[in-house]
Design an enzyme around this catalytic site. Structure first.
Site, PDB file in Angstrom:
ATOM      1  N   GLU A  31       0.949  -1.272  -0.056  1.00  8.36           N
ATOM      2  CA  GLU A  31       0.144  -0.121  -0.023  1.00  8.36           C
ATOM      3  C   GLU A  31       0.868   1.293  -0.198  1.00  8.36           C
ATOM      4  O   GLU A  31       1.817   1.546   0.865  1.00  8.36           O
ATOM      5  CB  GLU A  31      -1.082  -0.060   1.374  1.00  8.36           C
ATOM      6  CG  GLU A  31      -1.924   1.249   1.206  1.00  8.36           C
ATOM      7  CD  GLU A  31      -2.801   1.406   2.237  1.00  8.36           C
ATOM      8  OE1 GLU A  31      -2.535   0.679   3.538  1.00  8.36           O
ATOM      9  OE2 GLU A  31      -3.822   2.082   2.184  1.00  8.36           O
ATOM     10  N   ASP A 103      -2.648  12.058  -2.251  1.00 11.17           N
ATOM     11  CA  ASP A 103      -2.774  13.616  -2.168  1.00 11.17           C
ATOM     12  C   ASP A 103      -2.938  14.025  -3.908  1.00 11.17           C
ATOM     13  O   ASP A 103      -2.032  13.801  -4.391  1.00 11.17           O
ATOM     14  CB  ASP A 103      -1.589  14.037  -1.483  1.00 11.17           C
ATOM     15  CG  ASP A 103      -1.587  13.669  -0.137  1.00 11.17           C
ATOM     16  OD1 ASP A 103      -2.528  13.562   0.448  1.00 11.17           O
ATOM     17  OD2 ASP A 103      -0.380  13.469   0.564  1.00 11.17           O
ATOM     18  N   LYS A 107      -1.715  22.423  -7.316  1.00 12.09           N
ATOM     19  CA  LYS A 107      -1.225  23.412  -7.804  1.00 12.09           C
ATOM     20  C   LYS A 107      -0.120  22.838  -8.868  1.00 12.09           C
ATOM     21  O   LYS A 107       0.459  21.647  -8.629  1.00 12.09           O
ATOM     22  CB  LYS A 107      -0.283  24.167  -6.825  1.00 12.09           C
ATOM     23  CG  LYS A 107      -1.060  24.798  -5.841  1.00 12.09           C
ATOM     24  CD  LYS A 107      -0.156  25.901  -4.730  1.00 12.09           C
ATOM     25  CE  LYS A 107      -0.973  26.365  -3.844  1.00 12.09           C
ATOM     26  NZ  LYS A 107      -0.468  26.848  -2.652  1.00 12.09           N
TER      27      LYS A 107
HETATM   28  C1  LIG Z   1      -5.099  11.686   1.368  1.00 14.70           C
HETATM   29  S1  LIG Z   1      -4.215  10.424   2.504  1.00 14.70           S
HETATM   30  C2  LIG Z   1      -5.069   8.917   2.442  1.00 14.70           C
HETATM   31  C3  LIG Z   1      -4.703   7.936   3.699  1.00 14.70           C
HETATM   32  C4  LIG Z   1      -5.191   6.561   3.482  1.00 14.70           C
HETATM   33  N1  LIG Z   1      -4.618   6.147   2.025  1.00 14.70           N
HETATM   34  C5  LIG Z   1      -6.645   6.514   3.338  1.00 14.70           C
HETATM   35  O1  LIG Z   1      -7.406   6.368   2.379  1.00 14.70           O
HETATM   36  O2  LIG Z   1      -7.263   6.636   4.638  1.00 14.70           O
HETATM   37  C6  LIG Z   1      -2.907  10.391   1.555  1.00 14.70           C
HETATM   38  C7  LIG Z   1      -1.513   9.672   2.278  1.00 14.70           C
HETATM   39  O3  LIG Z   1      -0.459   9.584   1.363  1.00 14.70           O
HETATM   40  C8  LIG Z   1       0.673   9.960   2.113  1.00 14.70           C
HETATM   41  N2  LIG Z   1       1.698   9.785   0.723  1.00 14.70           N
HETATM   42  C9  LIG Z   1       1.599  10.751  -0.187  1.00 14.70           C
HETATM   43  N3  LIG Z   1       2.509  10.633  -1.268  1.00 14.70           N
HETATM   44  C10 LIG Z   1       3.085   9.504  -0.857  1.00 14.70           C
HETATM   45  C11 LIG Z   1       4.097   8.819  -1.405  1.00 14.70           C
HETATM   46  N4  LIG Z   1       4.806   9.102  -2.457  1.00 14.70           N
HETATM   47  N5  LIG Z   1       4.716   7.591  -0.621  1.00 14.70           N
HETATM   48  C12 LIG Z   1       4.071   7.323   0.512  1.00 14.70           C
HETATM   49  N6  LIG Z   1       3.141   8.015   0.967  1.00 14.70           N
HETATM   50  C13 LIG Z   1       2.679   9.129   0.563  1.00 14.70           C
HETATM   51  C14 LIG Z   1       0.505  11.051   2.636  1.00 14.70           C
HETATM   52  O4  LIG Z   1       1.454  11.278   3.589  1.00 14.70           O
HETATM   53  C15 LIG Z   1      -0.956  10.702   3.564  1.00 14.70           C
HETATM   54  O5  LIG Z   1      -0.744   9.849   4.523  1.00 14.70           O
END
Ligand SMILES: C[S@@+](CC[C@H](N)C(=O)[O-])C[C@H]1O[C@@H](n2cnc3c(N)ncnc32)[C@H](O)[C@@H]1O
Length: 192
Positions: A31, A103, A107
């Site tokens: 994941e 995320d 931008k």
């Molecule tokens: C909007 S949250 C969603 C969290 C979870 N997947 C959920 O559905 O509840 C997005 C998560 O992805 C993480 N994230 C973003 N880019 C990432 C990357 N390149 N590698 C690992 N984690 C990442 C962020 O820190 C954040 O915790």
């Protein structure tokens, strides 16, 4: 499975490596962006012969998951999941990828931080086992269409997929958006 190897970018981690981490493992699922780890932990509890490895960039989120004493077949590591897939994993290693609500980085100047690029899609394809899949959910329709087209360029086809609303293995965002009645876009992707 309590410990985690130190990654050396020169040595890609094979399927045999992951399978050897605990007796009886049959599947390796990854994941990216595990957040608070709800999906990772529940999925690991439901599938004891699968190893679920979460990569999460937020140190706070990783610490919160670890405080909940995840089962031994759920690992979480504070690493950029895109980097791991592109540089750390060996070919034909992973049975399934899970990416839930990445995320969006709205931008334009942040566009390169977005998870899905051509390189990333190629790396997903390279590291999936034959018959492997990527499961994706997002609440942003335009982003879903962009991801679908990036994946299509790397030879992935989209298949209808929706997790059952009463599954315990929903991510926190999935559960929250479902409760709010918000639209969610997603699919299972597999090499065509
Ligand atoms: C909007 S949250 C969603 C969290 C979870 N997947 C959920 O559905 O509840 C997005 C998560 O992805 C993480 N994230 C973003 N880019 C990432 C990357 N390149 N590698 C690992 N984690 C990442 C962020 O820190 C954040 O915790």
């Amino acid at each position: 499975v309590a410990t985690f190897a130190v990654f050396d970018p020169a040595t890609r981690l094979t399927r045999e490596y992951w399978i050897s981490l605990a007796p009886g493992l049959q599947r390796i699922e990854v994941e990216i962006g595990s957040g608070d780890g709800k999906f990772l932990v529940e999925a690991a509890l439901q599938h004891p012969t699968s190893l679920f490895v979460g990569f999460e960039v937020s140190a706070g989120s990783v610490a919160r998951v670890l405080r909940r004493s995840p089962p031994p077949n759920a690992l979480i590591k504070q690493l950029d999941g895109r980097w791991v897939v592109e540089h750390v994993l060996a070919d034909r290693t992973i049975d399934a990828y899970h990416v839930y609500f990445p995320d969006p980085w709205w931008k334009k100047r942040h566009a390169k931080r977005r998870l899905f690029s051509g390189e990333f899609a190629q790396a997903l394809r390279r590291t999936l086992v034959p018959g492997g899949s990527l499961y994706l959910l997002t609440d942003v329709e335009t982003r879903y269409r962009e991801i679908e087209s990036v994946l299509a360029e790397s030879g992935f086809a989209a298949f209808a997929w929706e997790r059952s609303a009463n599954s315990a293995a929903q991510s926190s965002y999935e559960r929250k958006y479902r409760a709010q009645g918000r639209s969610v876009w997603g699919a299972r992707f597999a090499p065509a």
